[in-house]
Motif scaffolding. Sequence first.
Motif, PDB file in Angstrom:
ATOM      1  N   GLY A  68       0.902  -1.204   0.083  1.00 15.75           N
ATOM      2  CA  GLY A  68      -0.023  -0.028  -0.022  1.00 15.75           C
ATOM      3  C   GLY A  68       0.939   1.334  -0.063  1.00 15.75           C
ATOM      4  N   ASP A  69       1.815   1.428   0.998  1.00 13.22           N
ATOM      5  CA  ASP A  69       2.982   2.472   0.994  1.00 13.22           C
ATOM      6  C   ASP A  69       3.662   2.487  -0.522  1.00 13.22           C
ATOM      7  OD1 ASP A  69       4.159   2.183   4.613  1.00 13.22           O
ATOM      8  OD2 ASP A  69       2.209   3.092   3.528  1.00 13.22           O
ATOM      9  N   ALA A  73       3.114   5.877  -2.535  1.00 12.96           N
ATOM     10  CA  ALA A  73       4.378   6.705  -2.906  1.00 12.96           C
ATOM     11  C   ALA A  73       4.606   6.810  -4.334  1.00 12.96           C
ATOM     12  CB  ALA A  73       5.557   6.123  -2.184  1.00 12.96           C
ATOM     13  N   LYS A  74       4.266   5.642  -5.143  1.00 12.39           N
ATOM     14  CA  LYS A  74       4.837   5.745  -6.469  1.00 12.39           C
ATOM     15  C   LYS A  74       3.538   6.597  -7.103  1.00 12.39           C
ATOM     16  CE  LYS A  74       4.854   1.936  -9.614  1.00 12.39           C
ATOM     17  NZ  LYS A  74       4.876   0.426  -9.941  1.00 12.39           N
ATOM     18  N   ALA A  75       2.253   6.812  -6.625  1.00  9.06           N
ATOM     19  CA  ALA A  75       1.325   7.756  -7.411  1.00  9.06           C
ATOM     20  C   ALA A  75       1.475   8.965  -7.023  1.00  9.06           C
ATOM     21  CB  ALA A  75      -0.203   7.067  -6.749  1.00  9.06           C
ATOM     22  N   LYS A  76       2.189   9.220  -5.795  1.00 16.30           N
ATOM     23  CA  LYS A  76       2.584  10.462  -5.432  1.00 16.30           C
ATOM     24  C   LYS A  76       3.539  11.075  -6.123  1.00 16.30           C
ATOM     25  CE  LYS A  76       2.896  10.926  -0.986  1.00 16.30           C
ATOM     26  NZ  LYS A  76       3.484  11.219   0.370  1.00 16.30           N
ATOM     27  N   MET A  77       4.590  10.219  -6.324  1.00 19.34           N
ATOM     28  CA  MET A  77       6.018  10.680  -7.139  1.00 19.34           C
ATOM     29  C   MET A  77       5.521  10.877  -8.462  1.00 19.34           C
ATOM     30  SD  MET A  77       7.950  11.204  -4.894  1.00 19.34           S
ATOM     31  CE  MET A  77       9.241  11.114  -3.930  1.00 19.34           C
ATOM     32  N   LYS A  78       4.868   9.934  -9.185  1.00 17.89           N
ATOM     33  CA  LYS A  78       4.487  10.043 -10.565  1.00 17.89           C
ATOM     34  C   LYS A  78       5.662  10.075 -11.534  1.00 17.89           C
ATOM     35  CE  LYS A  78       0.591  12.126 -10.628  1.00 17.89           C
ATOM     36  NZ  LYS A  78      -0.781  12.853 -10.890  1.00 17.89           N
ATOM     37  N   ASN A  79       5.979  11.262 -11.767  1.00 20.27           N
ATOM     38  CA  ASN A  79       6.992  11.658 -12.497  1.00 20.27           C
ATOM     39  C   ASN A  79       8.443  11.611 -12.023  1.00 20.27           C
ATOM     40  OD1 ASN A  79       5.302  11.779 -14.741  1.00 20.27           O
ATOM     41  ND2 ASN A  79       4.951  13.980 -14.418  1.00 20.27           N
ATOM     42  N   LYS A  80       8.455  11.940 -10.748  1.00 19.95           N
ATOM     43  CA  LYS A  80       9.572  12.165  -9.910  1.00 19.95           C
ATOM     44  C   LYS A  80      10.259  10.886  -9.916  1.00 19.95           C
ATOM     45  CE  LYS A  80       7.869  16.033  -7.520  1.00 19.95           C
ATOM     46  NZ  LYS A  80       7.750  16.141  -5.840  1.00 19.95           N
ATOM     47  N   HIS A  96      11.870   6.179   3.337  1.00 22.42           N
ATOM     48  CA  HIS A  96      12.498   5.175   2.392  1.00 22.42           C
ATOM     49  C   HIS A  96      11.674   4.023   2.187  1.00 22.42           C
ATOM     50  CE1 HIS A  96      16.124   7.285   3.279  1.00 22.42           C
ATOM     51  NE2 HIS A  96      15.711   7.666   4.551  1.00 22.42           N
ATOM     52  N   ILE A  97      11.146   4.057   0.842  1.00 17.61           N
ATOM     53  CA  ILE A  97      10.509   2.803   0.600  1.00 17.61           C
ATOM     54  C   ILE A  97      11.394   1.895  -0.357  1.00 17.61           C
ATOM     55  CG2 ILE A  97       8.527   1.954  -0.834  1.00 17.61           C
ATOM     56  CD1 ILE A  97       7.375   4.955   0.020  1.00 17.61           C
ATOM     57  N   PRO A  98      11.420   0.636   0.486  1.00 24.11           N
ATOM     58  CA  PRO A  98      12.321  -0.373  -0.521  1.00 24.11           C
ATOM     59  C   PRO A  98      11.508  -0.645  -1.832  1.00 24.11           C
ATOM     60  CG  PRO A  98      11.188  -1.487   1.379  1.00 24.11           C
ATOM     61  CD  PRO A  98      11.036  -0.052   1.244  1.00 24.11           C
ATOM     62  N   THR A  99      12.378  -0.553  -3.002  1.00 20.28           N
ATOM     63  CA  THR A  99      11.707  -1.078  -4.110  1.00 20.28           C
ATOM     64  C   THR A  99      12.164  -2.636  -4.427  1.00 20.28           C
ATOM     65  OG1 THR A  99      13.537  -0.345  -5.384  1.00 20.28           O
ATOM     66  CG2 THR A  99      11.685   1.299  -5.100  1.00 20.28           C
ATOM     67  N   PRO A 100      11.434  -3.348  -5.202  1.00 20.07           N
ATOM     68  CA  PRO A 100      12.249  -4.496  -5.607  1.00 20.07           C
ATOM     69  C   PRO A 100      13.536  -4.511  -6.005  1.00 20.07           C
ATOM     70  CG  PRO A 100       9.845  -4.002  -6.481  1.00 20.07           C
ATOM     71  CD  PRO A 100      10.149  -2.833  -6.169  1.00 20.07           C
ATOM     72  N   GLN A 101      14.025  -3.350  -6.651  1.00 22.09           N
ATOM     73  CA  GLN A 101      15.509  -3.385  -7.281  1.00 22.09           C
ATOM     74  C   GLN A 101      16.247  -3.387  -5.754  1.00 22.09           C
ATOM     75  OE1 GLN A 101      12.534  -1.924  -8.471  1.00 22.09           O
ATOM     76  NE2 GLN A 101      13.566  -0.043  -9.523  1.00 22.09           N
ATOM     77  N   ASP A 102      15.784  -2.782  -4.678  1.00 21.21           N
ATOM     78  CA  ASP A 102      16.553  -2.519  -3.607  1.00 21.21           C
ATOM     79  C   ASP A 102      17.157  -3.813  -3.048  1.00 21.21           C
ATOM     80  OD1 ASP A 102      15.393   0.841  -2.853  1.00 21.21           O
ATOM     81  OD2 ASP A 102      17.058   0.338  -4.166  1.00 21.21           O
TER      82      ASP A 102
END
Lengths: 117, 460
Positions: A68-69, A73-80, A96-102
């Motif tokens: 959910g987080d 966050a992805k939606a908020k960030m959008k283009n950033k 700090h939101i871990p991404t799958p790449q992290d």
Amino acid sequence: MAAPLGTAARADDTGDEKQDAQEKEPVAPERAEEAKLKAKYPNLGQRPGGSDFLMKRLQKGQKYFDSGDYNMAKAKMKNKQLPSAGPDKNLVTGDHIPTPQDLPQRKSSLVTSKLAG
Amino acid sequence: GAGGGNDIQWCFSQVKGAVDDDVAEADIISTVEFNHSGELLATGDKGGRVVIFQQEQENKTQSHSRGEYNVYSTFQSHEPEFDYLKSLEIEEKINKIRWLPQKNAAQFLLSTNDKTIKLWKISERDKRPEGYNLKEEDGRYRDPTTVTTLRVPVFRPMDLMVEASPRRIFANAHTYHINSISINSDYETYLSADDLRINLWHLEITDRSFNIVDIKPANMEELTEVITAAEFHPNSCNTFVYSSSKGTIRLCDMRASALCDRHSKLFEEPEDPSNRSFFSEIISSISDVKFSHSGRYMMTRDYLSVKIWDLNMENRPVETYQVHEYLRSKLCSLYENDCIFDKFECCWNGSDRQVIFKCSVFFFSTCSIVMTGSYNNFFRMFDRNTKRDITLEASRENNKPRTVLKPRKICASGKRKKDEISVDSLDFNKKILHTAWHPKENIIAVATTNNLYIFQDKMN
């Protein structure tokens, strides 16, 4: 072949703060280092390095991921650019939101150790 | 006394591991341990693998060098796990290996990661049965109606096979991360220690373990101290010690009570409060504790020094050796790059007694040397008798067998002399955290990040 003279202290030397013979300033090296650190990080806890590190040590390996987080966050960030976890991947999520790449790869080592090569 | 002039001259013997600088995480060596005879040398790595080397039988014609260590067995000891309930990643990294004394043809060792201890049996197979009546040599079953004569299967020699099998798995007893395991002198029990608790196990029993130390506070906000290492006394099966992140060592006697929360002895060096800084507690944290062979002394390693304690004296160590005092004026950057949290181990030389032959006479000498690692792939040795110390380097550049290693000198300040290395040019990524000393001979194993070096003394 004689090795250089050792630096074994006798049991009656006081404290762990030896004044270096070449040290000209009255401030002991450890205190000077502390001042340097406080100058760089003024928000560093007033407590001497203790419990913060202990809690961090006890929490080693904790991985938090909330989809959910992550999606909000992805939606908020959008283009950033998505904030990555940064060099310390073990930080509790918040900003700090871990991404799958992290997340590090969790494959086990099926390869033979190079020591045995 | 008789020991004068018997400084050991260390020579390169072997190096194991990849040459390339690009180190895979899994290849980082995390523990090194000789077995009780010194014939076997085990390493554990971050990838959960154990590699065991065996010393070659001494070649009678080659009297100038001892047997080389070659790969004997390698196996995957631990796998990565994920505890979904606690959202906790469990690393497969081998934190410690401890050998059991040999009781029969097989060898046994305990290996542990953060959560689970395993007892491994390493056995040799050098013969196999042949001549079955109902099976072909390739394993296919024969039609019983075609059997006209019977024969007795016999064992025939085969190429040596070394097999490792897990005989016991000691799991689910540690909420926090295991930092130590130590086998008791009774050879039946062992302890495992995590950040806050120590458990006692019987080697035969995996479904039960006794908690003997618990320092978890009722309120975790009150946590001030964690357990960093623990070890059983080499001779007294009721005695063990554990060290803390605050630089103290507690000696406990299991006869006193079931839960050894009250120590029998507390070893702590008084600190001058006016010297206290932000770093004081961090650098006083003990990263390793090792009893001497006699059990009369113990050695502790903190960030900057090695201390020798007499078990009869709690209020201060009897000896202190500075490993790399020049780092005291670098603590700020060492804190920033996390090196200040590096956990260096330490070890004693193999045995207290040494026989030396000098001036046509045999002498018994009490040899007492301690060894520990540092940065830039340097390692240090302190001779407790002569009070001399030496700094050596584990590097492929010095790899000519039987050439004596050149001592290294670090220039802490001022003008750097020709052969000296300045503190600022030390490579803090090249750490020697794990070293081991052969129990009987002057052979040492030194682990750099991903390579294992074997050095031995120059034989004349």
